[in-house]
Design a protein around this motif. Sequence first.
Motif, short mmCIF file in Angstrom:
data_model
loop_
_atom_site.label_atom_id
_atom_site.label_comp_id
_atom_site.label_asym_id
_atom_site.label_seq_id
_atom_site.Cartn_x
_atom_site.Cartn_y
_atom_site.Cartn_z
N TYR A 1 -2.79 12.54 -2.75
CA TYR A 1 -3.32 11.28 -2.25
C TYR A 1 -3.98 11.47 -0.90
O TYR A 1 -3.44 12.13 0.00
N THR A 2 -5.16 10.87 -0.76
CA THR A 2 -5.94 10.98 0.47
C THR A 2 -5.65 9.80 1.38
O THR A 2 -4.87 8.90 1.05
N GLU A 3 -6.30 9.82 2.56
CA GLU A 3 -6.13 8.72 3.51
C GLU A 3 -6.66 7.42 2.92
O GLU A 3 -6.14 6.34 3.21
N LEU A 4 -7.70 7.49 2.10
CA LEU A 4 -8.22 6.28 1.46
C LEU A 4 -7.20 5.71 0.48
O LEU A 4 -7.05 4.49 0.34
N ASP A 5 -6.47 6.62 -0.22
CA ASP A 5 -5.45 6.16 -1.16
C ASP A 5 -4.33 5.43 -0.45
O ASP A 5 -3.65 4.59 -1.05
N GLU B 1 -4.38 3.15 1.62
CA GLU B 1 -4.64 1.72 1.76
C GLU B 1 -4.59 0.98 0.43
O GLU B 1 -4.66 -0.24 0.41
N LYS B 2 -4.49 1.72 -0.68
CA LYS B 2 -4.52 1.08 -1.98
C LYS B 2 -3.12 0.64 -2.40
O LYS B 2 -2.12 1.30 -2.06
N PRO C 1 0.83 -1.21 0.00
CA PRO C 1 0.00 0.00 0.00
C PRO C 1 0.86 1.26 0.00
O PRO C 1 2.03 1.23 0.35
N THR D 1 1.57 14.88 3.62
CA THR D 1 0.89 14.02 2.67
C THR D 1 1.77 13.83 1.45
O THR D 1 2.82 14.48 1.32
#
Length: 311
Positions: free
Chosen positions: A286-290, A292-293, A255, A276
């Motif tokens: 990139y966000t916090e959701l990104d 984890e990707k 990730p 960030t």
Amino acid sequence: MAELTTLESLLEMGFDRNRAEKAVANTGNQGIEQAMDWLMEHENDPDIDEPYVPPAGNILGGEAQSQPSTADSSEGQEGQESFEGIAGGDIGYIETEDGVKRPMTEEEKNEQVKRLEELMRVKQAERRERERAEEVEREKQRRKQGQELQQMRQKLQDDEMKKIAEQRQREKMEDKMARQRVKEKIARDREERAQKFGGIAPSSTAASSQPGQPSPSSPTSQGPPPTKKEYDESRIQVRLLDGSTITTVFKAQEPLAAVRVYVQMNGNTPEGQDFTLLSPYPRHVYTELDMEKPLKELGLVPSAVLVVAKK
């Protein structure tokens, strides 16, 4: 002129009657020096100013001590002990050159009280110095314990960092071995293809020598269409806040959060600074959701450049 008792001397020196009575009672009426010591040792007691209740039939410094009994007479003599070296004789009396005791004058009594007060100040200064030394020693012990605790924390942190570094080294070694295996497999595949197509080369040459017939397509064109190469790792370069860069290799399925952890550990970002990551071209924050990707899903494979930015 009546002889001053220990209680009266303490009252004349300015002590509170309640405290003076407690001092005389708790020292067994042993003299003014013992009473002064008791007062200085217990002046901070929470119950020092609680009313003193003397035992039945015993009134300190009063008439009960002057009753004409043998026991009371003995107690009266105890209460009027001399303070040698300070008062120069019995309290309220002074001894003349011919050995006769005479009552003190008011001036002599005042001088005696001044000497006793000076003694009390000396004892208080000694006690303050002793307490200061004890406080200094306690502070030394506290600092020593704090240093030992800090050393333990530092050791634990160093051990943890060492474990992480060793884990990273093992992963790099495994990646290197995996890449080597892939390279060896590719080389074997090439050799097999060369041997296979090399066996039919003469017939292709003969066919091409016949007039009027088009030459057949090359062996390469007869093979299956090339497939898109799949990458299992990504080379990431990160530009830090001060303009310097760090570069390392990550698994394609790791990730984006792994990149952020790597920057925190190996970059020069100030401790506690929140940041960030962003791609400069095309610009994408990139966000916090990104986080984890996987890197592959974010299009950061086989290589990418990221920039650290303050939040």
